[in-house]
Design a protein around this motif. Structure first.
Motif, short mmCIF file in Angstrom:
data_model
loop_
_atom_site.label_atom_id
_atom_site.label_comp_id
_atom_site.label_asym_id
_atom_site.label_seq_id
_atom_site.Cartn_x
_atom_site.Cartn_y
_atom_site.Cartn_z
N ILE A 314 0.85 -1.19 0.00
CA ILE A 314 0.00 0.00 0.00
C ILE A 314 0.89 1.24 0.00
O ILE A 314 1.70 1.44 0.92
CB ILE A 314 -0.92 0.03 1.24
N THR A 315 0.75 2.07 -1.02
CA THR A 315 1.53 3.29 -1.13
C THR A 315 0.85 4.27 -2.06
O THR A 315 0.11 3.86 -2.97
CB THR A 315 2.96 2.99 -1.64
N ASP A 316 1.09 5.53 -1.84
CA ASP A 316 0.65 6.56 -2.79
C ASP A 316 1.81 7.05 -3.64
O ASP A 316 1.68 8.03 -4.38
CB ASP A 316 0.02 7.74 -2.03
N ARG A 317 2.94 6.34 -3.54
CA ARG A 317 4.11 6.66 -4.37
C ARG A 317 4.48 5.40 -5.16
O ARG A 317 5.46 4.72 -4.84
CB ARG A 317 5.29 7.09 -3.52
N PRO A 318 3.68 5.03 -6.17
CA PRO A 318 3.97 3.80 -6.91
C PRO A 318 5.33 3.86 -7.60
O PRO A 318 5.76 4.92 -8.05
CB PRO A 318 2.83 3.71 -7.93
N LEU A 319 5.99 2.71 -7.67
CA LEU A 319 7.32 2.63 -8.26
C LEU A 319 7.33 1.52 -9.30
O LEU A 319 6.67 0.49 -9.14
CB LEU A 319 8.37 2.32 -7.18
N ALA A 320 8.10 1.73 -10.34
CA ALA A 320 8.21 0.75 -11.42
C ALA A 320 8.69 -0.58 -10.87
O ALA A 320 9.64 -0.64 -10.07
CB ALA A 320 9.15 1.26 -12.50
N GLY A 321 8.04 -1.65 -11.30
CA GLY A 321 8.46 -2.99 -10.89
C GLY A 321 7.89 -3.45 -9.57
O GLY A 321 8.13 -4.60 -9.17
N ILE A 322 7.14 -2.59 -8.87
CA ILE A 322 6.56 -2.95 -7.57
C ILE A 322 5.04 -2.92 -7.70
O ILE A 322 4.45 -1.84 -7.89
CB ILE A 322 7.00 -1.99 -6.45
N GLU A 323 4.40 -4.06 -7.62
CA GLU A 323 2.94 -4.10 -7.69
C GLU A 323 2.38 -3.52 -6.40
O GLU A 323 2.77 -3.91 -5.30
CB GLU A 323 2.47 -5.55 -7.85
N SER A 324 1.45 -2.56 -6.51
CA SER A 324 0.95 -1.89 -5.31
C SER A 324 -0.47 -1.41 -5.51
O SER A 324 -1.00 -1.36 -6.63
CB SER A 324 1.84 -0.69 -4.96
N GLN A 325 -1.09 -1.05 -4.38
CA GLN A 325 -2.41 -0.43 -4.34
C GLN A 325 -2.28 0.90 -3.62
O GLN A 325 -1.41 1.06 -2.76
CB GLN A 325 -3.41 -1.32 -3.60
N ASN A 326 -3.16 1.86 -3.95
CA ASN A 326 -3.08 3.16 -3.29
C ASN A 326 -3.88 3.14 -1.99
O ASN A 326 -4.55 2.16 -1.63
CB ASN A 326 -3.53 4.28 -4.22
N THR A 327 -3.82 4.25 -1.25
CA THR A 327 -4.45 4.28 0.06
C THR A 327 -5.98 4.32 -0.02
O THR A 327 -6.65 3.94 0.95
CB THR A 327 -3.94 5.47 0.89
#
Length: 336
Positions: A314-327
């Motif tokens: 969980i992050t609001d700073r997505p980065l290339a290569g890292i699968e994520s969801q926002n807040t």
């Protein structure tokens, strides 16, 4: 004459049980026949009563048991690391004649003797959140892959450095505890370091406590002010660490991550205190564990092996290569 009748009756009872194919286990508190449609009685043993994570897990287990018509009783250790308290809780549940025990063990091996006693009496034992060692000490485990969660945090923080050399401080949990060890080791794998790497400037255990974590971080920062990455084992310790970092005016210099996925932790990410947290799903662990216990009481079928209940960055700073969801997603799926 009375003795002969008693012996005849005993033989008859044994014969009836054998002919029916029924398996009867004797508990300290009475006898129970598993797998023949009898009522499920689910016992839950958590590490503590007050940690919000275990509160949510307990609430979810209780609600699921009620929805399935199962009895439910919850006990806990007095503090994180209270193996003796968990042993007492297991013995108490055996005496109460539960059909299933769900437990979040404090350590991988601290309660194995009591678990063996329960299983010898025909009780299904499922580990939630924390695996035992060996894994075969319980019938099955429903949990986050904590090493994978640690790797997710480490991989994100490595990517956030964008090629800069890491200078890392680590706020660990309870020394020797299974989850602490798995997350710590996973983080190191994710960021590409080892315990002996010069980039690891220091680490200190805080037992998952916010106040202890703040003091621990203050101590570490006195010796290592040039830190740029902070690992925290869980969100309460992350909040304590952030308080120490902020008081020294270092918040803009440090990227910090955590693990848990509580609603407060997701809000910490949204506020910029944490760059990232890794969410786990205690409700899913509890529901799947209870459902397995209900099925066992009805049919005798036992689950086995490790059941990964998942984790999400969980992050609001997505980065290339890292699968994520926002807040926004995180607040819809968080616990607590």
């Amino acid at each position: 004459m009375g003795l002969r009748v008693s012996r005849t009756l005993a033989v008859t009872v044994v014969a009836v049980l054998a002919l029916s194919g029924c398996t009867t286990q004797r508990y300290w508190g009475g006898t129970s026949t598993a797998g023949h449609g009898g009522p499920a009685k689910i016992g839950l043993v958590t590490k503590t009563e007050t940690n919000p994570y275990f509160v949510v897990l307990r609430q979810a287990a209780k609600a699921e048991a009620a929805s399935k018509g199962a009895s439910f009783v919850a006990l806990a250790g007095k503090f994180d690391g209270d193996n003796d308290g968990q042993v007492t809780a297991i013995e108490n549940l055996i005496q109460q004649g539960v059909t299933t025990i769900l437990i979040t063990p404090n350590t991988a091996s601290g309660v194995l003797g009591a678990i063996a006693q329960a299983r010898a009496r025909g009780i299904l034992v499922i580990a939630l959140d924390t695996a035992t060692e060996p894994a075969s000490a319980v019938d099955a485990t429903y949990a986050t892959d904590n090493q994978a969660a640690g790797r997710q945090q480490g991989a994100y923080l490595k990517a956030a450095l964008k090629g800069a050399q890491p200078h890392v401080l680590m706020i660990d949990g309870t020394a020797g505890a299974t989850v602490d060890t798995q997350r710590h080791n996973g983080f190191l794998q994710g960021i590409g370091l080892t315990n002996s790497s010069p980039a690891i400037l220091g680490h200190q255990s805080a037992n998952g406590d916010q106040n202890k974590a703040q003091q621990a971080m203050e101590n570490l920062l006195q010796r290592n002010p040039n830190v740029n990455v902070v690992y925290s084992m869980n969100e309460p310790s992350g909040r304590g660490a952030y308080a120490a970092i902020k008081s020294r005016g270092l918040a803009s210099n440090i990227t910090m991550g955590s693990i848990d996925g509580g609603c407060e932790g997701v809000r910490d990410v949204a506020a910029g205190q944490f760059a990232v947290t890794v969410m786990q799903f205690p409700r899913k662990m509890a529901i799947e564990g209870v459902d397995a216990g209900v099925a066992y009481a009805a049919t005798g079928a036992k689950p086995s092996g490790f059941h990964n209940t998942g984790s999400a960055v969980i992050t609001d700073r997505p980065l290339a290569g890292i699968e994520s969801q926002n807040t926004t997603w995180g607040l819809k799926n968080c616990w607590g």
